[in-house]
Motif scaffolding. Structure first.
Motif, mmCIF file in Angstrom:
data_model
loop_
_atom_site.group_PDB
_atom_site.id
_atom_site.type_symbol
_atom_site.label_atom_id
_atom_site.label_comp_id
_atom_site.label_asym_id
_atom_site.label_seq_id
_atom_site.Cartn_x
_atom_site.Cartn_y
_atom_site.Cartn_z
ATOM 1 N N UNK A 75 0.835 -1.201 0.000
ATOM 2 C CA UNK A 75 0.000 0.000 0.000
ATOM 3 C C UNK A 75 0.872 1.255 0.000
ATOM 4 N N UNK A 76 1.907 1.272 0.820
ATOM 5 C CA UNK A 76 2.788 2.440 0.870
ATOM 6 C C UNK A 76 3.460 2.672 -0.478
ATOM 7 N N UNK A 77 3.925 1.608 -1.098
ATOM 8 C CA UNK A 77 4.589 1.758 -2.394
ATOM 9 C C UNK A 77 3.638 2.264 -3.462
ATOM 10 N N UNK A 78 2.387 1.804 -3.382
ATOM 11 C CA UNK A 78 1.406 2.233 -4.369
ATOM 12 C C UNK A 78 0.987 3.686 -4.161
ATOM 13 N N UNK A 79 0.872 4.130 -2.915
ATOM 14 C CA UNK A 79 0.392 5.473 -2.619
ATOM 15 C C UNK A 79 1.497 6.535 -2.663
ATOM 16 N N UNK A 80 2.736 6.139 -2.532
ATOM 17 C CA UNK A 80 3.840 7.100 -2.430
ATOM 18 C C UNK A 80 4.872 6.816 -3.526
ATOM 19 N N UNK A 81 4.460 7.016 -4.759
ATOM 20 C CA UNK A 81 5.336 6.706 -5.879
ATOM 21 C C UNK A 81 6.375 7.781 -6.138
ATOM 22 N N UNK A 82 6.350 8.848 -5.370
ATOM 23 C CA UNK A 82 7.306 9.945 -5.552
ATOM 24 C C UNK A 82 8.593 9.725 -4.753
ATOM 25 N N UNK A 83 8.718 8.569 -4.110
ATOM 26 C CA UNK A 83 9.981 8.173 -3.475
ATOM 27 C C UNK A 83 10.322 6.766 -3.954
ATOM 28 N N UNK A 84 11.546 6.385 -3.768
ATOM 29 C CA UNK A 84 11.982 5.033 -4.092
ATOM 30 C C UNK A 84 12.147 4.242 -2.802
ATOM 31 N N UNK A 85 11.328 3.222 -2.605
ATOM 32 C CA UNK A 85 11.475 2.353 -1.447
ATOM 33 C C UNK A 85 12.551 1.322 -1.759
ATOM 34 N N UNK A 86 13.539 1.216 -0.879
ATOM 35 C CA UNK A 86 14.644 0.296 -1.098
ATOM 36 C C UNK A 86 14.601 -0.815 -0.060
ATOM 37 N N UNK A 87 15.319 -1.884 -0.319
ATOM 38 C CA UNK A 87 15.224 -3.093 0.495
ATOM 39 C C UNK A 87 16.191 -3.125 1.656
ATOM 40 N N UNK A 118 22.549 13.132 10.190
ATOM 41 C CA UNK A 118 22.457 14.146 11.239
ATOM 42 C C UNK A 118 21.083 14.753 11.361
ATOM 43 N N UNK A 119 20.223 14.547 10.357
ATOM 44 C CA UNK A 119 18.860 15.065 10.426
ATOM 45 C C UNK A 119 17.929 13.992 10.952
ATOM 46 N N UNK A 120 17.018 14.380 11.851
ATOM 47 C CA UNK A 120 16.037 13.443 12.411
ATOM 48 C C UNK A 120 14.771 14.198 12.787
ATOM 49 N N UNK A 121 13.640 13.646 12.422
ATOM 50 C CA UNK A 121 12.332 14.212 12.766
ATOM 51 C C UNK A 121 11.448 13.087 13.289
ATOM 52 N N UNK A 122 10.513 13.441 14.162
ATOM 53 C CA UNK A 122 9.647 12.443 14.792
ATOM 54 C C UNK A 122 8.192 12.888 14.729
ATOM 55 N N UNK A 123 7.307 11.935 14.496
ATOM 56 C CA UNK A 123 5.864 12.187 14.508
ATOM 57 C C UNK A 123 5.174 11.024 15.188
ATOM 58 N N UNK A 124 3.969 11.258 15.676
ATOM 59 C CA UNK A 124 3.208 10.246 16.409
ATOM 60 C C UNK A 124 1.843 10.079 15.752
ATOM 61 N N UNK A 125 1.422 8.828 15.576
ATOM 62 C CA UNK A 125 0.086 8.488 15.074
ATOM 63 C C UNK A 125 -0.593 7.608 16.115
ATOM 64 N N UNK A 126 -1.793 7.980 16.523
ATOM 65 C CA UNK A 126 -2.549 7.198 17.500
ATOM 66 C C UNK A 126 -3.745 6.565 16.807
ATOM 67 N N UNK A 132 0.570 6.234 6.152
ATOM 68 C CA UNK A 132 1.063 6.728 4.867
ATOM 69 C C UNK A 132 1.054 8.251 4.819
ATOM 70 N N UNK A 133 0.008 8.874 5.380
ATOM 71 C CA UNK A 133 -0.064 10.331 5.388
ATOM 72 C C UNK A 133 1.061 10.926 6.233
ATOM 73 N N UNK A 134 1.343 10.300 7.379
ATOM 74 C CA UNK A 134 2.415 10.792 8.249
ATOM 75 C C UNK A 134 3.784 10.546 7.618
ATOM 76 N N UNK A 135 3.955 9.390 6.978
ATOM 77 C CA UNK A 135 5.194 9.137 6.232
ATOM 78 C C UNK A 135 5.431 10.250 5.220
ATOM 79 N N UNK A 136 4.361 10.639 4.497
ATOM 80 C CA UNK A 136 4.490 11.662 3.459
ATOM 81 C C UNK A 136 4.936 12.993 4.051
ATOM 82 N N UNK A 137 4.373 13.357 5.194
ATOM 83 C CA UNK A 137 4.753 14.618 5.827
ATOM 84 C C UNK A 137 6.222 14.600 6.253
ATOM 85 N N UNK A 138 6.673 13.471 6.798
ATOM 86 C CA UNK A 138 8.059 13.377 7.236
ATOM 87 C C UNK A 138 9.038 13.348 6.061
ATOM 88 N N UNK A 139 8.591 12.802 4.922
ATOM 89 C CA UNK A 139 9.473 12.678 3.764
ATOM 90 C C UNK A 139 9.425 13.890 2.844
#
Length: 452
Positions: free
Chosen positions: A68-80, A115-123, A138-145
């Motif tokens: 689902x993440x790969x399908x919804x967020x095609x503007x990044x490259x998910x690597x293994x 050296x860069x790090x950001x944190x978000x919380x989803x409940x 997925x929405x929170x991933x998008x904001x962080x990325x």
């Protein structure tokens, strides 16, 4: 008014024109453009996609739907592998007092973003559907990325939208909870299987009431278990193995600052396996965490000490010729838990001792470590080992071979251990942005029947 009739030539021309009109749409079905891309535009798109931010998601939750993440967020490259990534999404989770799940997502820069790090919380609420949870993640991933994608060649193709809330904003402090933060659960399940010479039945019942706030933690639970096995032996006789257990426990804990907690645990139980008609323990305890409790999702180093009393009534006389006894005891546990980009570790040292006679004790260590030691290579090692010198509950007498094989009662021992080891190595393409759901229905292990 009737339609005029068409001659066969007109029909053939209409079909040909329709086919030509639909052909580019069919050929371009996998793209967002209305027509098939030219070779030059395809090359440009491939180059831009290859330069997109590379992301590795480290998430152990079942709600992390990677397809689902790969399908919804095609503007990044998910690597293994994290070592190939520009940014690592480290997802940790903990159950909330209401029974939901709190996900803490850390976006940790790698390589040129180190050296860069950001944190978000989803409940997630306890009754949220899996689709709701994965869309929130997925929405929170998008904001962080977004900051990483803004520096990629695909930035000009990305839009940020906002959905304004409907109605007035609710102040959380003004919400009145009719349940006063109490959450209740009841669960029951049963199993049965058998054949001509063996049958199995088991059932479990659990009930709990929990109240969790920033200052207090109260857990009350009760459980019942029933396990019965029957075997017809070669001489025609029947052997039955019956194991029953039930009991309850109460935990009350109070937060003291950012590093301490104090509380008590009271438990009582019945067990066929451990020869207990009643196992009652009252254990006040103190816990200290080296790190701030707010960092619990990433790291903890705790020391837990409990001092109390145990009162026991036995079903059968013990090897020490007792039907009941009351003994003071204490226990100490030191535990380290960490989840970092290099992997995760859970390790503890533990020990307990009866104070009326200190030679009755047990101690040991337990741990699990998962390391990503190189690109594509990861290993995991886990297990526990303990020395056992406190089996006051062992019944007097001996068991026959059938009772030993069926583990009908606890056996005398001076040690216990468990070990596991695993390794995986992945190589090949580092990109996995393509999702193909075909033949996905055969994953459940069922049979596929084809007819013609």
């Amino acid at each position: 008014m009737p339609f005029p009739s068409m001659c066969p030539l007109a029909v053939r021309r209409l079909v040909a024109v329709t086919a030509l009109a639909l052909l580019p749409q069919v050929a371009g079905a996998q793209t967002t453009s209305p027509a098939a891309p030219t070779a030059a535009s395809s090359t440009a798109t491939d180059t831009a996609q290859a330069a997109a931010a590379r992301v590795f998601v480290d998430c152990q939750s079942s709600n992390c739907d990677f397809d689902f993440f790969r399908d919804q967020m095609r503007w990044v490259n998910f690597v293994r592998d994290r070592l190939f990534s520009d940014v690592l999404l480290l997802v940790t989770s903990l159950r909330t007092g209401a029974g939901g799940i709190e996900y803490t997502i850390a976006a940790i820069g790698n390589d040129k973003y180190k050296g860069r790090a950001d944190t978000a919380v989803v409940v997630a609420a306890p009754n949220d559907a899996q689709d709701v949870v994965r869309r929130s993640l997925a929405r929170t991933f998008s904001l962080l990325l977004a900051p990483y994608a803004a520096k990629s060649p695909l930035a000009s193709r990305i839009d940020l939208t906002y959905r304004a809330p409907v109605g007035a904003t609710t102040n959380p402090k003004s919400v009145k909870d009719p349940w006063n933060f109490w959450v209740y659960r009841i669960s029951a399940n049963g199993f049965g299987s058998g054949e001509k010479r063996q049958q199995f039945m088991s059932g479990f019942l659990n009930a709990s009431a929990n109240r969790v706030t920033a200052a207090w933690k109260v857990n009350v639970g009760a459980n019942l278990g029933y396990d019965e096995s029957r075997f017809t032996l070669s001489n025609g006789s029947t052997f039955t193995n019956l194991l029953r257990n039930y009991g309850g426990n109460t935990l009350v804990a109070r937060s003291i600052g950012n590093h301490f907690a104090v509380g008590a645990n009271v438990s009582g139980s019945y067990s066929d396996f451990s020869n207990y008609r009643l196992n009652l323990r009252v254990m006040p305890a103190l816990e200290w965490n080296l790190f701030d409790y707010k960092d619990f999702t990433r790291r903890q180093l705790t020391t837990y000490y409990a001092l109390g009393v145990g009162s026991y009534q036995y079903k059968q006389p013990t090897i020490y010729d007792r039907y009941s006894e009351t003994r003071p005891l204490h226990s100490l546990t030191v535990a380290w838990n960490a989840r970092q980009p290099w992997g995760s570790v859970n390790w503890s040292l533990f020990g307990s001792q009866y104070l009326h006679n200190t030679r009755f004790n047990s101690y040991g260590t337990s741990g699990f470590i998962d390391l990503r030691i190189a690109k594509g290579l990861s290993i995991n090692v886990g297990g526990n080992y303990s020395r056992v010198n406190d089996q006051l509950y062992l019944p007097r007498g001996t068991l026959n071979d059938n009772e030993i094989i069926a583990r009908q009662q606890a056996l005398a021992t001076n040690y216990r251990f468990f070990l596991n080891f695993g390794m995986s190595y992945t190589f090949g393409s580092i990109y996995n942005t393509i999702v193909n759901p075909r033949f996905g229905g055969t994953r459940g292990g069922g049979q596929m029947v084809m007819s013609f």
